[in-house]
Design a protein around this motif. Structure first.
Motif, PDB file in Angstrom:
ATOM      1  N   ALA A  55       0.808  -1.219   0.000  1.00  0.00           N
ATOM      2  CA  ALA A  55       0.000   0.000   0.000  1.00  0.00           C
ATOM      3  C   ALA A  55       0.846   1.277   0.000  1.00  0.00           C
ATOM      4  N   LEU A  56       2.128   1.152   0.277  1.00  0.00           N
ATOM      5  CA  LEU A  56       3.002   2.327   0.292  1.00  0.00           C
ATOM      6  C   LEU A  56       3.291   2.800  -1.126  1.00  0.00           C
ATOM      7  N   PRO A  57       3.607   4.081  -1.290  1.00  0.00           N
ATOM      8  CA  PRO A  57       4.072   4.537  -2.604  1.00  0.00           C
ATOM      9  C   PRO A  57       5.312   3.743  -3.005  1.00  0.00           C
ATOM     10  N   ALA A  58       5.452   3.452  -4.274  1.00  0.00           N
ATOM     11  CA  ALA A  58       6.555   2.616  -4.772  1.00  0.00           C
ATOM     12  C   ALA A  58       7.918   3.127  -4.310  1.00  0.00           C
ATOM     13  N   ALA A  59       8.079   4.434  -4.227  1.00  0.00           N
ATOM     14  CA  ALA A  59       9.362   5.020  -3.836  1.00  0.00           C
ATOM     15  C   ALA A  59       9.731   4.715  -2.381  1.00  0.00           C
ATOM     16  N   LEU A  60       8.762   4.324  -1.558  1.00  0.00           N
ATOM     17  CA  LEU A  60       9.013   4.057  -0.135  1.00  0.00           C
ATOM     18  C   LEU A  60       9.060   2.572   0.198  1.00  0.00           C
ATOM     19  N   GLN A  61       8.659   1.730  -0.729  1.00  0.00           N
ATOM     20  CA  GLN A  61       8.516   0.304  -0.432  1.00  0.00           C
ATOM     21  C   GLN A  61       9.826  -0.381  -0.052  1.00  0.00           C
ATOM     22  N   GLU A  62      10.892  -0.136  -0.805  1.00  0.00           N
ATOM     23  CA  GLU A  62      12.146  -0.842  -0.524  1.00  0.00           C
ATOM     24  C   GLU A  62      12.715  -0.466   0.843  1.00  0.00           C
ATOM     25  N   ASP A  63      12.692   0.819   1.185  1.00  0.00           N
ATOM     26  CA  ASP A  63      13.200   1.245   2.488  1.00  0.00           C
ATOM     27  C   ASP A  63      12.382   0.616   3.615  1.00  0.00           C
ATOM     28  N   ALA A  64      11.057   0.619   3.468  1.00  0.00           N
ATOM     29  CA  ALA A  64      10.192   0.024   4.491  1.00  0.00           C
ATOM     30  C   ALA A  64      10.426  -1.486   4.583  1.00  0.00           C
ATOM     31  N   PHE A  65      10.644  -2.137   3.445  1.00  0.00           N
ATOM     32  CA  PHE A  65      10.939  -3.568   3.423  1.00  0.00           C
ATOM     33  C   PHE A  65      12.211  -3.861   4.223  1.00  0.00           C
TER      34      PHE A  65
END
Length: 195
Positions: free
Chosen positions: A116-126
């Motif tokens: 659900a996160l914006p694509a630009a934030l997904q990797e960092d959150a992962f």
């Protein structure tokens, strides 16, 4: 005197990070630091690994626990007093398969939160979630083989908070986690619970 910028004291856990050449043993770097912290000769540490590969100090160091992690060209080592400690260090790099891995290994709720996160934030959150899970599982002693799905985190601002876990891990309230960037381009998480 302020602590060196390559170490940090967080509650009962003291940690340090140092350069590490990929493919080389970690003990020659970890043991001198531990010996200095404990004011003993390196042989007196008696570092050994259990059947799951988790490091321990000799019986003469009751109430102390150690853990370490390496990624890229860096090593993070943690020494806990009165706690069982886990450490994870991750090099921040592109992870194009992050959402595939999340769907396969994380809980459905965690995967949905990441998706659900914006694509630009997904990797960092992962990476933040991966570090949190691995630090807890390393403290527990089995590492990721125990199962990344056996503990669930919920988003709490920019961080992750342990919400539920397998009874073998205790309860979420038993755990303290601290995420930080020890140096540019890296993320680390320490997890601990009382012995």
């Amino acid at each position: 005197m302020s602590p060196p910028r390559d170490s940090l004291q967080i509650g009962p856990v003291h940690c340090a990070w140092m350069p590490h050449r990929r493919g080389t043993p970690t003990a020659p770097l970890v043991q001198p630091w531990l010996a200095l912290q404990l004011a003993v000769d390196e042989p007196a540490l008696g570092v050994w690994r259990d059947t799951h590969g988790r490091p321990h100090l000799a019986a003469g160091h009751a109430g102390l626990d150690i853990n370490w992690s390496h990624s890229g060209d860096q090593l993070l080592v943690a020494l806990g007093r009165g706690v069982r400690v886990g450490a994870d260090l991750e090099l921040l790099r592109p992870r194009p398969r992050a959402m595939v891995l999340a769907a396969r290994f994380f809980t459905p709720g965690e995967a949905a939160t990441l998706q659900a996160l914006p694509a630009a934030l997904q990797e960092d959150a992962f990476v933040r979630l991966w570090c949190a899970k691995e630090a807890v599982l390393k403290a527990h002693g089995r590492g990721i083989v125990f199962g990344l799905h056996r503990l669930e985190f919920v988003a709490d601002g920019d961080a992750w908070r342990l919400d539920r876990c397998d009874p073998a891990l205790g309860t979420p309230a038993d755990w303290t986690l601290h995420a930080f960037a020890p140096m540019p381009g890296f993320l680390a998480t320490l997890a601990w619970r009382a012995l």
